[in-house]
Design an enzyme around this catalytic site. Structure first.
Site, PDB file in Angstrom:
ATOM      1  CD  GLU A   1      44.258  39.681 154.008  1.00  0.00           C
ATOM      2  OE1 GLU A   1      43.250  39.482 154.712  1.00  0.00           O
ATOM      3  OE2 GLU A   1      44.444  39.104 152.912  1.00  0.00           O
TER       4      GLU A   1
ATOM      5  CG  MET B   1      31.264  33.629 157.038  1.00  0.00           C
ATOM      6  SD  MET B   1      29.896  32.703 156.304  1.00  0.00           S
ATOM      7  CE  MET B   1      29.457  31.667 157.688  1.00  0.00           C
TER       8      MET B   1
ATOM      9  CG  MET C   1      35.802  35.070 152.017  1.00  0.00           C
ATOM     10  SD  MET C   1      35.181  36.684 151.436  1.00  0.00           S
ATOM     11  CE  MET C   1      34.643  36.262 149.769  1.00  0.00           C
ATOM     12  CD  GLU C   2      40.900  35.032 150.474  1.00  0.00           C
ATOM     13  OE1 GLU C   2      40.056  35.821 150.037  1.00  0.00           O
ATOM     14  OE2 GLU C   2      41.314  35.026 151.667  1.00  0.00           O
TER      15      GLU C   2
ATOM     16  CG  ASP D   1      35.150  39.670 160.951  1.00  0.00           C
ATOM     17  OD1 ASP D   1      34.344  38.732 160.899  1.00  0.00           O
ATOM     18  OD2 ASP D   1      36.077  39.825 160.124  1.00  0.00           O
TER      19      ASP D   1
END
Length: 231
Positions: free
Chosen positions: A12, A153, A174-175, A198
């Site tokens: 990323e 998820m 998640m952040e 996704d």
């Protein structure tokens, strides 16, 4: 003008790092900071590590030591809204925790006591990001709520539980809420720009591995266009 860009994983941040002029790296508490410039803007690029604790620690170090004027949190996410597909980009209007529950004490679901239930992204940064979209060809961009939790998820039941709590959720990751919470406490404007690797709950682990690189390219392209306009 000093701009910070935060990504959790190497995939990323690697493209943006390669674009920085006079780049210098520094490790602080296992967090990787790269300073340099792009299009005349001073940039601090942070590889935070995955999850809310890593994001909170590294963002606190970032804001305390480097004192950026703005923060962009970027990278990949799982799509939640029915209109979205893998590769699409979501710009945050607000960010929430999807795994915090102190409703027994009359707080909203997702609200950390003493703090807002939702962290509002900066209107100026949202506007600049929307302008930057015009240079991107073939990438669908949406704007909405992003929610954060310390779980990937891929469990359909977990996905439905979160969907039941947030009626109009666009993406999960998640952040971002940890980054947003720290920015709120430091009074630093932020926006989250995430590309979908996704669709949550739909073989998302397989899709993530396959499309992470594409998501990183899409989100980085938009971030670079934002930096050009942020003077």
């Amino acid at each position: 003008m000093k701009l910070a860009v935060i990504g959790a994983m190497e995939e990323e941040v690697t493209i943006l790092r390669s674009k920085l002029k006079d780049a210098k790296q520094e490790m602080i508490a296992h967090c990787e900071f790269t300073t340099g410039s792009y299009e005349g803007v001073e940039v601090i690029l942070l590889k935070s590590g995955i999850g809310k604790v890593n994001a909170a620690i590294s963002t606190t170090l970032l804001l305390d030591r480097f004192k950026p004027d703005y923060v962009i949190n970027t990278g990949s996410a799982g799509g939640f809204h029915h209109t979205l597909n893998v590769g699409d980009v979501v710009i945050s209007t607000d960010v929430r925790h999807h795994d915090v529950d102190v409703t027994a004490f009359d707080y909203e679901y997702g609200q950390v006591p003493g703090l807002p239930a939702a962290y509002k992204a900066d209107e100026k940064l949202i506007s600049i990001t929307e302008e930057a979209v015009s240079e991107l060809n073939g990438i669908q961009v949406a704007k909405g709520t992003i929610a954060t939790g310390d779980s990937f998820m891929n469990d359909p039941k977990r996905v439905e539980d979160v969907r039941a709590k947030f009626a109009d959720l666009y993406a999960v990751e998640m952040e971002a809420a940890a980054v947003a919470q720290v920015c709120h406490q430091f009074k630093t404007p932020f926006v989250v720009i995430r590309a979908l690797s996704d669709i949550a709950g739909k073989e998302s682990d397989v899709s993530f591995d396959k499309f992470l690189e594409q998501a990183a390219v899409h989100s980085t392209e938009l971030v670079l266009n934002v930096i050009k306009r942020i003077h």
